[in-house]
Design a protein around this motif. Structure first.
Motif, mmCIF file in Angstrom:
data_model
loop_
_atom_site.group_PDB
_atom_site.id
_atom_site.type_symbol
_atom_site.label_atom_id
_atom_site.label_comp_id
_atom_site.label_asym_id
_atom_site.label_seq_id
_atom_site.Cartn_x
_atom_site.Cartn_y
_atom_site.Cartn_z
ATOM 1 N N TYR A 43 0.813 -1.210 0.000
ATOM 2 C CA TYR A 43 0.000 0.000 0.000
ATOM 3 C C TYR A 43 0.853 1.270 0.000
ATOM 4 O O TYR A 43 0.337 2.363 0.209
ATOM 5 C CB TYR A 43 -0.925 0.010 1.215
ATOM 6 C CG TYR A 43 -2.040 -0.997 1.125
ATOM 7 C CD1 TYR A 43 -3.221 -0.695 0.442
ATOM 8 C CD2 TYR A 43 -1.911 -2.260 1.691
ATOM 9 C CE1 TYR A 43 -4.252 -1.623 0.349
ATOM 10 C CE2 TYR A 43 -2.926 -3.194 1.600
ATOM 11 C CZ TYR A 43 -4.095 -2.866 0.935
ATOM 12 O OH TYR A 43 -5.113 -3.787 0.834
ATOM 13 N N SER A 44 2.141 1.124 -0.227
ATOM 14 C CA SER A 44 3.035 2.282 -0.215
ATOM 15 C C SER A 44 2.719 3.231 -1.371
ATOM 16 O O SER A 44 2.565 2.798 -2.515
ATOM 17 C CB SER A 44 4.491 1.828 -0.327
ATOM 18 O OG SER A 44 5.351 2.937 -0.506
ATOM 19 N N GLU A 64 6.994 0.183 4.927
ATOM 20 C CA GLU A 64 6.417 1.066 5.930
ATOM 21 C C GLU A 64 7.338 1.082 7.150
ATOM 22 O O GLU A 64 7.842 0.041 7.574
ATOM 23 C CB GLU A 64 5.021 0.558 6.291
ATOM 24 C CG GLU A 64 4.222 1.487 7.172
ATOM 25 C CD GLU A 64 4.491 1.242 8.636
ATOM 26 O OE1 GLU A 64 4.421 2.217 9.408
ATOM 27 O OE2 GLU A 64 4.779 0.088 8.999
#
Length: 203
Positions: free
Chosen positions: A26-27, A170
């Protein structure tokens, strides 16, 4: 060990393995990257996860696995780790050959590059030593000290490399994974006491 405890240990390992990869997926950095670069990045993340599994196998900490099976799986995970790093480096080479040349020659302006290259060569040397142990006719203690030293350099270099990069991973999950990799490696080294000749060994 009870079945509940075994389940909890394996479940915790699965979570530790999956969460950093899922978080990286999801970066926002992925939006501007090519598919090859993305694959290379995730190969590096998978490599970090495998670096956690390796000392757990070497130390015999994973429940339900005999010493023989832990050692056997340790070899295959090592091969997977080498493959992941080759994929990581190859993908980065395809996307930016000049940057990779600078990294390999230790002239890159980014400090994390040097740590990554050191970790890579240490890993390849450790794998080479494991693969050719019998052909090199090394005494077990000599081989173990060499292999352990090289893998320790791999772990340290990989952790510093990962922590210095501001990229796909993350930050919180990356930090947690790196801490776990270091902790598992240190515990395994302490428990196995690699500086002492063991009477039991795998041939």
């Amino acid at each position: 060990m009870s079945r509940t405890r075994r389940t909890l240990i394996w479940g915790a390992l699965a979570i530790v393995a999956v969460v950093p990869i899922a978080a990286a997926a999801y970066s926002p950095f992925l939006a501007w990257r090519s598919p090859v670069y993305i694959v290379a990045g995730f190969a590096g993340i998978i490599g970090m996860v495998l670096l956690l599994v390796q000392p757990l196998l070497a130390g015999g900490y994973l429940p339900g696995l005999s010493a023989y099976h832990s050692h056997y799986i340790h070899r295959w995970v090592g091969a997977a780790l080498v493959t992941a790093i080759i994929g990581h480096v190859a993908g980065l080479w395809v996307t930016s050959p000049p940057d990779m040349v600078d990294a390999l020659l230790f002239v890159s302006p980014t400090p994390f590059s040097a740590w990554g290259v050191i970790a890579m060569w240490a890993l390849f040397a450790a794998a080479f030593l494991a693969l050719l142990r019998r052909r090199l006719h090394l005494r077990f203690r000599t081989w173990r000290l060499g292999h352990t030293t090289l893998t320790s350099v791999t772990v340290l270099g990989s952790v510093v490399h990962a922590m210095l990069i501001e990229g796909t991973m993350e930050n919180m999950t990356k930090t947690a994974l790196c801490v776990l990799v270091l902790s598992a490696s240190i515990k395994t080294l302490a428990d196995l006491r690699v500086w002492v000749i063991r009477t039991r060994r795998f041939d």
